[in-house]
Scaffold this motif. Structure first.
Motif, mmCIF file in Angstrom:
data_model
loop_
_atom_site.group_PDB
_atom_site.id
_atom_site.type_symbol
_atom_site.label_atom_id
_atom_site.label_comp_id
_atom_site.label_asym_id
_atom_site.label_seq_id
_atom_site.Cartn_x
_atom_site.Cartn_y
_atom_site.Cartn_z
ATOM 1 N N TRP A 93 0.824 -1.209 0.000
ATOM 2 C CA TRP A 93 0.000 0.000 0.000
ATOM 3 C C TRP A 93 0.861 1.263 0.000
ATOM 4 N N ASN A 94 2.078 1.158 0.538
ATOM 5 C CA ASN A 94 2.924 2.343 0.745
ATOM 6 C C ASN A 94 3.894 2.563 -0.415
ATOM 7 N N HIS A 95 3.409 2.410 -1.627
ATOM 8 C CA HIS A 95 4.284 2.540 -2.791
ATOM 9 C C HIS A 95 4.673 3.986 -3.095
ATOM 10 N N CYS A 96 3.963 4.940 -2.518
ATOM 11 C CA CYS A 96 4.305 6.360 -2.692
ATOM 12 C C CYS A 96 4.387 7.038 -1.329
ATOM 13 N N GLY A 97 5.036 6.378 -0.389
ATOM 14 C CA GLY A 97 5.066 6.890 0.982
ATOM 15 C C GLY A 97 4.023 6.184 1.826
ATOM 16 N N VAL A 98 4.011 6.479 3.103
ATOM 17 C CA VAL A 98 3.131 5.792 4.043
ATOM 18 C C VAL A 98 1.678 6.232 3.828
ATOM 19 N N MET A 99 0.814 5.263 3.603
ATOM 20 C CA MET A 99 -0.605 5.555 3.427
ATOM 21 C C MET A 99 -1.223 5.916 4.776
ATOM 22 N N ASP A 155 -5.791 12.986 0.337
ATOM 23 C CA ASP A 155 -4.511 13.615 0.671
ATOM 24 C C ASP A 155 -3.326 12.675 0.463
ATOM 25 N N TYR A 156 -3.599 11.423 0.054
ATOM 26 C CA TYR A 156 -2.528 10.474 -0.212
ATOM 27 C C TYR A 156 -2.036 10.693 -1.641
ATOM 28 N N VAL A 157 -0.940 10.032 -1.977
ATOM 29 C CA VAL A 157 -0.394 10.148 -3.326
ATOM 30 C C VAL A 157 -0.228 8.754 -3.925
ATOM 31 N N THR A 158 -0.281 8.692 -5.238
ATOM 32 C CA THR A 158 -0.093 7.420 -5.938
ATOM 33 C C THR A 158 0.455 7.703 -7.333
ATOM 34 N N CYS A 159 0.964 6.665 -7.981
ATOM 35 C CA CYS A 159 1.554 6.840 -9.308
ATOM 36 C C CYS A 159 0.714 6.195 -10.401
ATOM 37 N N LYS A 160 -0.415 5.546 -10.024
ATOM 38 C CA LYS A 160 -1.222 4.826 -11.012
ATOM 39 C C LYS A 160 -2.700 4.953 -10.692
ATOM 40 N N ASP A 161 -3.535 4.919 -11.744
ATOM 41 C CA ASP A 161 -4.979 4.924 -11.505
ATOM 42 C C ASP A 161 -5.577 3.521 -11.550
ATOM 43 N N ASN A 162 -4.847 2.555 -12.119
ATOM 44 C CA ASN A 162 -5.298 1.164 -12.132
ATOM 45 C C ASN A 162 -4.294 0.320 -11.345
ATOM 46 N N TRP A 163 -4.720 -0.109 -10.162
ATOM 47 C CA TRP A 163 -3.807 -0.855 -9.292
ATOM 48 C C TRP A 163 -3.836 -2.360 -9.562
ATOM 49 N N HIS A 164 -4.615 -2.780 -10.520
ATOM 50 C CA HIS A 164 -4.690 -4.195 -10.862
ATOM 51 C C HIS A 164 -3.462 -4.664 -11.636
ATOM 52 N N LYS A 165 -2.914 -3.795 -12.451
ATOM 53 C CA LYS A 165 -1.852 -4.214 -13.365
ATOM 54 C C LYS A 165 -0.919 -3.053 -13.682
ATOM 55 N N GLY A 166 0.216 -3.405 -14.312
ATOM 56 C CA GLY A 166 1.145 -2.379 -14.765
ATOM 57 C C GLY A 166 2.218 -1.991 -13.775
ATOM 58 N N ASN A 174 5.030 -4.845 -5.482
ATOM 59 C CA ASN A 174 4.699 -3.809 -6.460
ATOM 60 C C ASN A 174 5.433 -2.497 -6.185
ATOM 61 N N ARG A 175 6.027 -1.979 -7.208
ATOM 62 C CA ARG A 175 6.640 -0.644 -7.176
ATOM 63 C C ARG A 175 6.124 0.146 -8.370
ATOM 64 N N CYS A 176 6.228 1.466 -8.276
ATOM 65 C CA CYS A 176 5.753 2.312 -9.369
ATOM 66 C C CYS A 176 6.525 1.991 -10.644
ATOM 67 N N PRO A 177 5.834 1.995 -11.790
ATOM 68 C CA PRO A 177 6.515 1.720 -13.065
ATOM 69 C C PRO A 177 7.617 2.744 -13.327
ATOM 70 N N ARG A 183 1.659 11.306 -7.593
ATOM 71 C CA ARG A 183 0.838 12.514 -7.668
ATOM 72 C C ARG A 183 -0.299 12.436 -6.650
ATOM 73 N N PRO A 184 -0.871 13.550 -6.265
ATOM 74 C CA PRO A 184 -1.990 13.535 -5.309
ATOM 75 C C PRO A 184 -3.166 12.708 -5.837
ATOM 76 N N PHE A 185 -3.864 12.066 -4.925
ATOM 77 C CA PHE A 185 -5.037 11.276 -5.294
ATOM 78 C C PHE A 185 -6.022 12.087 -6.110
ATOM 79 N N THR A 186 -6.173 13.370 -5.761
ATOM 80 C CA THR A 186 -7.165 14.198 -6.448
ATOM 81 C C THR A 186 -6.796 14.473 -7.903
ATOM 82 N N GLU A 187 -5.523 14.291 -8.252
ATOM 83 C CA GLU A 187 -5.121 14.413 -9.648
ATOM 84 C C GLU A 187 -5.320 13.092 -10.393
ATOM 85 N N VAL A 188 -5.001 12.011 -9.719
ATOM 86 C CA VAL A 188 -5.139 10.692 -10.348
ATOM 87 C C VAL A 188 -6.606 10.280 -10.411
ATOM 88 N N PHE A 189 -7.340 10.600 -9.349
ATOM 89 C CA PHE A 189 -8.773 10.278 -9.256
ATOM 90 C C PHE A 189 -9.536 11.572 -8.944
#
Length: 285
Positions: A93-99, A155-166, A174-177, A183-189
């Motif tokens: 879950w913590n692929h972009c810092g601590v969730m 307020d969390y950040v992530t590098c992907k919008d589809n966590w199933h694959k990629g 899992n690590r970011c591609p 990026r902030p969740f509000t940008e990705v989602f």
């Protein structure tokens, strides 16, 4: 003495009709005591950690506890669902810092629903995968569940919008591609709908239906009040069986007879016909 001009009653015909009526009553009684098992209800997916059929568990860990009376998960699976990186899928879950904990609790609840719920049958879909044969697709998630999930994670950040694959799985987790940025969740989602529908490849469908409506699946519920998803699954199982494609707002009509005969009637009907006197018919015409 028979009255002149009036036909004598056909006692044999009356007896046959009575016998036929009795046969039908027996068949209907059989259908009442042998209800058909709906393959869309009270079932477990054919997936990596699911039980073959639902049943009670003595205890389930933490947020998975609401399903302990009838679950598709084991106690061990429910415990692993709460770990930051468990053996279930080696997912971090913590692929972009601590969730943040307020965000993580929604992903734990999402995992509990997926692993433990026996009420997802109407949305089980076949897949060709090395680790599972079935998945869920377009489960109608209640409005509050989706919006609270997004609100607590924005307020969390992530590098992907589809966590199933990629993901980059070179290290076994899992690590970011390569080349992606957190990026902030509000940008990705940008909206709750984006989160709920995109994050697991359309496993969920955003709806405007609210908790308690009987028309949406709840991730969160009070087990002391019963599992509200049982009724929801029954409604969508009925809809899937009886509604033409494209019909969205159909509800069963109370008190209306079902045209199809129950399966016990169909099974026992040949035997019942054998028991009738030779030459008798269920057709009185």
């Amino acid at each position: 003495m028979a009255c002149s001009g009036l036909p004598s009653p056909d006692l044999n015909g009356v007896a046959v009709e009575m016998r036929a009526g009795q046969v039908l009553l027996v068949l209907l009684a059989a259908s009442a005591v042998m209800p058909a098992k709906d393959p869309l209800l009270n079932v477990c997916m054919d997936a990596k950690h699911h039980k073959t059929k639902p049943g009670p568990e003595g205890t389930l860990h933490g947020q998975c506890a609401p399903w302990k009376d009838n679950a598709c998960c084991t106690a061990n699976t429910s415990s692993e669902a709460h770990r930051d990186q468990s053996y279930l899928y080696n997912f971090n879950w913590n692929h972009c810092g601590v969730m943040p904990p307020k965000c993580k609790r929604h992903f734990i609840q999402d995992t509990c629903l997926y692993e433990c719920s026996p009420n997802l049958g109407p949305w089980i879909d076949q897949v060709d995968s090395s680790w599972r044969r079935e998945r869920i697709l377009h489960v109608p998630l209640c409005k509050e569940d989706c919006e609270e999930w997004w609100e607590d994670c924005k307020d969390y950040v992530t590098c992907k919008d589809n966590w199933h694959k990629g993901w980059n799985w070179a290290t076994g987790t899992n690590r970011c591609p390569w080349g992606s940025i957190c990026r902030p969740f509000t940008e990705v989602f940008p909206e709750p709908k984006d989160l709920c529908e995109k994050i697991w490849s359309n496993s969920y469908k955003y709806t405007t239906e609210r908790r308690g409506s009987g028309r949406c699946i709840q991730m969160w519920f009070d087990p002391a009040k019963g599992n509200p998803n049982v009724v929801v699954a029954k409604y969508y199982a009925w809809k899937k069986r009886s509604s033409p494609v494209g019909m969205e707002n159909v509800t069963p009509e109370a008190g209306k007879a079902v045209c199809a005969l129950p399966w016990p009637v169909l099974v026992l009907l040949p035997l019942a016909l054998v028991l009738l006197p030779e030459g008798a018919s269920l057709d009185s015409s």
